[in-house]
Write a protein that holds these residues in place. Sequence first.
Motif, PDB file in Angstrom:
ATOM      1  N   ILE A  38       0.845  -1.185   0.000  1.00 26.80           N
ATOM      2  CA  ILE A  38       0.000   0.000   0.000  1.00 26.80           C
ATOM      3  C   ILE A  38       0.879   1.233   0.000  1.00 26.80           C
ATOM      4  O   ILE A  38       2.013   1.215   0.504  1.00 26.80           O
ATOM      5  CB  ILE A  38      -0.942  -0.009   1.232  1.00 26.80           C
ATOM      6  CG1 ILE A  38      -2.005   1.088   1.117  1.00 26.80           C
ATOM      7  CG2 ILE A  38      -0.146   0.108   2.533  1.00 26.80           C
ATOM      8  CD1 ILE A  38      -3.101   0.958   2.176  1.00 26.80           C
ATOM      9  N   SER A  39       0.379   2.317  -0.589  1.00 30.74           N
ATOM     10  CA  SER A  39       1.047   3.615  -0.553  1.00 30.74           C
ATOM     11  C   SER A  39      -0.025   4.665  -0.315  1.00 30.74           C
ATOM     12  O   SER A  39      -1.208   4.347  -0.165  1.00 30.74           O
ATOM     13  CB  SER A  39       1.782   3.881  -1.873  1.00 30.74           C
ATOM     14  OG  SER A  39       0.856   4.119  -2.917  1.00 30.74           O
ATOM     15  N   GLN A  40       0.375   5.928  -0.287  1.00 28.63           N
ATOM     16  CA  GLN A  40      -0.613   6.982  -0.117  1.00 28.63           C
ATOM     17  C   GLN A  40      -1.578   7.047  -1.293  1.00 28.63           C
ATOM     18  O   GLN A  40      -2.709   7.496  -1.153  1.00 28.63           O
ATOM     19  CB  GLN A  40       0.086   8.335   0.036  1.00 28.63           C
ATOM     20  CG  GLN A  40       0.805   8.518   1.362  1.00 28.63           C
ATOM     21  CD  GLN A  40       1.490   9.874   1.428  1.00 28.63           C
ATOM     22  OE1 GLN A  40       2.628  10.024   0.998  1.00 28.63           O
ATOM     23  NE2 GLN A  40       0.780  10.862   1.934  1.00 28.63           N
ATOM     24  N   GLY A  41      -1.133   6.598  -2.452  1.00 23.17           N
ATOM     25  CA  GLY A  41      -1.953   6.744  -3.651  1.00 23.17           C
ATOM     26  C   GLY A  41      -2.696   5.506  -4.091  1.00 23.17           C
ATOM     27  O   GLY A  41      -3.510   5.582  -5.023  1.00 23.17           O
ATOM     28  N   GLY A  42      -2.443   4.343  -3.459  1.00 20.39           N
ATOM     29  CA  GLY A  42      -3.133   3.140  -3.912  1.00 20.39           C
ATOM     30  C   GLY A  42      -2.645   1.897  -3.205  1.00 20.39           C
ATOM     31  O   GLY A  42      -1.820   1.957  -2.285  1.00 20.39           O
ATOM     32  N   ALA A  43      -3.144   0.744  -3.639  1.00 24.07           N
ATOM     33  CA  ALA A  43      -2.803  -0.528  -3.018  1.00 24.07           C
ATOM     34  C   ALA A  43      -2.791  -1.625  -4.070  1.00 24.07           C
ATOM     35  O   ALA A  43      -3.506  -1.558  -5.072  1.00 24.07           O
ATOM     36  CB  ALA A  43      -3.795  -0.880  -1.910  1.00 24.07           C
ATOM     37  N   ARG A  44      -1.952  -2.629  -3.835  1.00 25.03           N
ATOM     38  CA  ARG A  44      -1.960  -3.841  -4.648  1.00 25.03           C
ATOM     39  C   ARG A  44      -2.611  -4.928  -3.813  1.00 25.03           C
ATOM     40  O   ARG A  44      -2.212  -5.168  -2.674  1.00 25.03           O
ATOM     41  CB  ARG A  44      -0.538  -4.242  -5.051  1.00 25.03           C
ATOM     42  CG  ARG A  44      -0.472  -5.520  -5.884  1.00 25.03           C
ATOM     43  CD  ARG A  44       0.887  -5.672  -6.561  1.00 25.03           C
ATOM     44  NE  ARG A  44       1.987  -5.737  -5.617  1.00 25.03           N
ATOM     45  CZ  ARG A  44       2.526  -6.869  -5.167  1.00 25.03           C
ATOM     46  NH1 ARG A  44       2.036  -8.036  -5.561  1.00 25.03           N
ATOM     47  NH2 ARG A  44       3.537  -6.840  -4.320  1.00 25.03           N
ATOM     48  N   ILE A  45      -3.628  -5.571  -4.371  1.00 26.37           N
ATOM     49  CA  ILE A  45      -4.405  -6.531  -3.611  1.00 26.37           C
ATOM     50  C   ILE A  45      -4.463  -7.872  -4.336  1.00 26.37           C
ATOM     51  O   ILE A  45      -4.228  -7.957  -5.538  1.00 26.37           O
ATOM     52  CB  ILE A  45      -5.847  -6.030  -3.363  1.00 26.37           C
ATOM     53  CG1 ILE A  45      -6.592  -5.917  -4.706  1.00 26.37           C
ATOM     54  CG2 ILE A  45      -5.845  -4.709  -2.616  1.00 26.37           C
ATOM     55  CD1 ILE A  45      -8.079  -5.637  -4.541  1.00 26.37           C
ATOM     56  N   GLU A  46      -4.774  -8.915  -3.564  1.00 28.10           N
ATOM     57  CA  GLU A  46      -5.095 -10.227  -4.115  1.00 28.10           C
ATOM     58  C   GLU A  46      -6.599 -10.419  -4.012  1.00 28.10           C
ATOM     59  O   GLU A  46      -7.188 -10.183  -2.950  1.00 28.10           O
ATOM     60  CB  GLU A  46      -4.371 -11.324  -3.337  1.00 28.10           C
ATOM     61  CG  GLU A  46      -2.863 -11.277  -3.463  1.00 28.10           C
ATOM     62  CD  GLU A  46      -2.179 -12.329  -2.609  1.00 28.10           C
ATOM     63  OE1 GLU A  46      -2.793 -12.743  -1.597  1.00 28.10           O
ATOM     64  OE2 GLU A  46      -1.054 -12.737  -2.944  1.00 28.10           O
ATOM     65  N   VAL A  47      -7.231 -10.819  -5.112  1.00 24.47           N
ATOM     66  CA  VAL A  47      -8.678 -10.980  -5.134  1.00 24.47           C
ATOM     67  C   VAL A  47      -9.032 -12.144  -6.060  1.00 24.47           C
ATOM     68  O   VAL A  47      -8.446 -12.291  -7.132  1.00 24.47           O
ATOM     69  CB  VAL A  47      -9.373  -9.667  -5.585  1.00 24.47           C
ATOM     70  CG1 VAL A  47      -8.879  -9.224  -6.951  1.00 24.47           C
ATOM     71  CG2 VAL A  47     -10.883  -9.800  -5.562  1.00 24.47           C
ATOM     72  N   ASP A  48      -9.966 -12.985  -5.639  1.00 25.74           N
ATOM     73  CA  ASP A  48     -10.343 -14.149  -6.439  1.00 25.74           C
ATOM     74  C   ASP A  48     -11.220 -13.779  -7.632  1.00 25.74           C
ATOM     75  O   ASP A  48     -11.233 -14.493  -8.632  1.00 25.74           O
ATOM     76  CB  ASP A  48     -11.091 -15.172  -5.571  1.00 25.74           C
ATOM     77  CG  ASP A  48     -10.181 -15.828  -4.539  1.00 25.74           C
ATOM     78  OD1 ASP A  48      -8.962 -15.875  -4.787  1.00 25.74           O
ATOM     79  OD2 ASP A  48     -10.694 -16.274  -3.496  1.00 25.74           O
TER      80      ASP A  48
END
Length: 214
Positions: free
Chosen positions: A153-163
């Motif tokens: 995560i950063s101030q500008g966004g996030a990398r996520i895992e999603v099915d």
Amino acid sequence: MAGGTEMLSAGPTEETTFSFSGDAPAPCARGDEPRRMTTLRVGTITIEGRRELCLIRNVSAGGLRAHVYSPLKAGDRVSVELKANQQTPGSVSWVDGATVGISFDEEIDIAGLLASQAEGEGGLKARMPRVEADCLGELRIGARLYPINTCDISQGGARIEVDHPLRVGENVVLTLQKLRPVQGVVRWYQDGQSGIGFNQVLPFHELVAWLRRH
């Protein structure tokens, strides 16, 4: 649902990530990560009195993982310049080709390092770098809720895992444990991972306080 190529507007990027963990970063398993464009931070490393450039992939309180351009072996003494004119001494803990793991002699202040990164050069404000964050949460798209897990995560966004496959451009609301719901948009989706861009930048102190709780 659109096909995979229609859901991709821009691929994920490999950026230098930070972690509050006291452990030095471990080697990455080959093939575990999707292909990414590279925007790694350039740093300096001192080896036997020689000051050289390196690419810093991951920094934790206890060490870092970097791509180096001189041969090293486990046990070699080095120092890394993470902040201007400030050397952090340590030892090489593992070597995997041109990638090495370095354990610091003493844990560093990750929050202070992130603050200096966010300040930028010449006092100009910049975005806080990405920070590793393993946290469960939910992604809301309209009336639908999908369980997710954050990667970073950063101030500008996030990398996520999603099915569930996501469509680029969809408006979403990301809710993480102990963090207020954040509105955003899907920037990319690939192989079960997605990049979410926040509509508004998270305040630095709010994000660091949340990271310290995880």
